[in-house]
Scaffold this active site. Sequence first.
Site, mmCIF file in Angstrom:
data_model
loop_
_atom_site.group_PDB
_atom_site.id
_atom_site.type_symbol
_atom_site.label_atom_id
_atom_site.label_comp_id
_atom_site.label_asym_id
_atom_site.label_seq_id
_atom_site.Cartn_x
_atom_site.Cartn_y
_atom_site.Cartn_z
ATOM 1 C CE LYS A 28 0.886 -1.436 11.340
ATOM 2 N NZ LYS A 28 0.211 -2.248 10.322
ATOM 3 C CE LYS A 75 5.781 -1.496 3.729
ATOM 4 N NZ LYS A 75 5.217 -0.955 4.962
ATOM 5 C CE LYS A 103 1.193 -7.122 4.367
ATOM 6 N NZ LYS A 103 2.380 -6.656 5.042
HETATM 7 P P1 ATP Z 1 2.012 -4.457 7.601
HETATM 8 O O1 ATP Z 1 3.380 -5.042 7.630
HETATM 9 O O2 ATP Z 1 1.026 -5.143 8.467
HETATM 10 O O3 ATP Z 1 1.493 -4.250 6.190
HETATM 11 P P2 ATP Z 1 2.743 -1.675 7.689
HETATM 12 O O4 ATP Z 1 3.851 -1.197 8.564
HETATM 13 O O5 ATP Z 1 3.000 -1.761 6.210
HETATM 14 O O6 ATP Z 1 2.199 -3.036 8.274
HETATM 15 P P3 ATP Z 1 0.032 -0.667 7.308
HETATM 16 O O7 ATP Z 1 -0.964 -0.858 8.388
HETATM 17 O O8 ATP Z 1 0.009 -1.596 6.130
HETATM 18 O O9 ATP Z 1 1.517 -0.686 7.958
HETATM 19 O O10 ATP Z 1 -0.059 0.787 6.763
HETATM 20 C C1 ATP Z 1 -0.489 1.909 7.550
HETATM 21 C C2 ATP Z 1 -0.041 3.183 6.861
HETATM 22 O O11 ATP Z 1 1.384 3.338 7.046
HETATM 23 C C3 ATP Z 1 -0.272 3.178 5.348
HETATM 24 O O12 ATP Z 1 -0.646 4.476 4.949
HETATM 25 C C4 ATP Z 1 1.076 2.809 4.799
HETATM 26 O O13 ATP Z 1 1.249 3.249 3.481
HETATM 27 C C5 ATP Z 1 2.010 3.532 5.783
HETATM 28 N N1 ATP Z 1 3.331 2.896 5.843
HETATM 29 C C6 ATP Z 1 3.593 1.611 6.180
HETATM 30 N N2 ATP Z 1 4.905 1.383 6.167
HETATM 31 C C7 ATP Z 1 5.498 2.552 5.793
HETATM 32 C C8 ATP Z 1 6.848 2.960 5.585
HETATM 33 N N3 ATP Z 1 7.859 2.113 5.743
HETATM 34 N N4 ATP Z 1 7.109 4.236 5.210
HETATM 35 C C9 ATP Z 1 6.076 5.112 5.034
HETATM 36 N N5 ATP Z 1 4.769 4.802 5.214
HETATM 37 C C10 ATP Z 1 4.477 3.535 5.589
HETATM 38 MG MG MG Z 2 1.476 -2.520 4.871
#
Ligand code: ATP
Ligand code: MG
Length: 328
Positions: free
Chosen positions: A197, A194, A111
Site C-alpha cells: 500500500k 509484492k 524501505k
Molecule cells: P507498507 O507498504 O506500508 O509496508 P503493506 O501493504 O506491506 O504496507 P502492512 O501494514 O505492512 O501492509 O502489513 C499489514 C498486514 O498485511 C501484514 O500482516 C502483512 O504481512 C500483510 N500484507 C502486506 N502486503 C501483503 C501482500 N502483498 N500479500 C499478503 N499479505 C500482505
Molecule cells: Mg509492509
Amino acid sequence: MDKVLSAIKPTGQLTLGNYIGALKNFPKYQEDNDVLIFIADYHALTLPIDPQVLYTNTRDICAFYLAAGLDPEKCTIFLQSQVPAHAELATILGNYVHMGELSRMTQFKDKSRSLNEKNIGLGLFTYPVLMASDIVLYQAKKIPVGEDQKQHVELTRDIVERFNHIYGEILVKPEPVISKVGARIMSLSDPTRKMSKSDPKGDIFLKDDLMIIRKKIMQAKTDTGCEVKFDRENKPGISNLLTIYASLKEISIEEAEKEFVGANYGTFKKAVADVTVDILGAFQKRYYEIINSDLIDKVLKSGAIKARELSSKTLNDVKRAIGLYGVL
Ligand code: ATP
Ligand code: MG
C-alpha cells in the site's frame, strides 16, 4: 485460550494484498481465542506521511476491521498511539537488540532504499523494536501475518529469549502464523514484486470502484504460454492470479487449477475478476455503512481502555524484573 495479535499500518490505502494476507483472516480467530487487533499508527510515521492522510487511513482501517467481521464484543480493537505502554516498553527493549540485527531486516533495507541515505529516520531503523513491544505487551502467542512480517516476529522471539535468559520467564515467545495460500500477493502490473500500500503499482485498492477492479484484473500482466498453471518462477502473473482466486474462494491452488483446465487466459481472468468484485462489493457496502456512523470512535475508545489495562501488567512485570525503582 491463546492470545492472538495483529495489526495494519495506516501508511496508505489498503490493497487486495492486505485483505487476503491479513484482514480476511482476523475474524476466524475471534471465536476461540483472545484476539487483539490494532492500528499501528506509530509505525506509519516511519516514512513521511501527510497528517490528514494518516487520519483518514486510520479511520478507514478501523472501518475495514469491522467490515471484515471483527466484533468489538469478542475482540479488542485499538489504536497503538492511545496505549502509552507500547512506546515505554520499546524504550526498554531497545537495549536488548543489536544494531547489526536491525540493519539486517529486509523491510529496513527495502524501505530505506527509496530514501536518500541522509534522510533515513531512526524510527524506520528501530521499527522492529516497537513491533516486538506491540507483541510481547499482551503476552500474544499467535501472530497472523503475511510473509513479509515473518522476519520481524522471528526477531521478537530472539529478543524474548535474550530477555528471559537474563531475568527469568517474564515474556511469552510469539509464533508467526502464515497462511499456506495468499501470504504474499504480488503486484498485478509487476508480479515479481509484492503488492504494497505504501508503494502501489497498478494494485487493487479495497476502495476502488468495482469497474476499475475488474479492469485492473483483466489488464493484469500475464505470461507467455496459454495454460492456467501454478509456476511461480516461469508464470509469476498467472500464479499470482491463481493465488488470489484460491484465497478468495478458500480453496487450494490445485483445486483452482482444476477449474481452469483447457481455459484460456481471458476466461480465467474473467473468473478472477468476478469473484473479486463479488467479495469486495459486499465488503465495500459494509465499509460505507460503518465509515458514516459513529461506531469507529466508540470502538476505539473502549478498545484503548481495555488495551491500556492489559498492557500495564506486562510493563510493570518488566520494570520490576529489570530493577526500575518505584513500581507499584
Ligand atoms: P507498507 O507498504 O506500508 O509496508 P503493506 O501493504 O506491506 O504496507 P502492512 O501494514 O505492512 O501492509 O502489513 C499489514 C498486514 O498485511 C501484514 O500482516 C502483512 O504481512 C500483510 N500484507 C502486506 N502486503 C501483503 C501482500 N502483498 N500479500 C499478503 N499479505 C500482505
Ligand atoms: Mg509492509
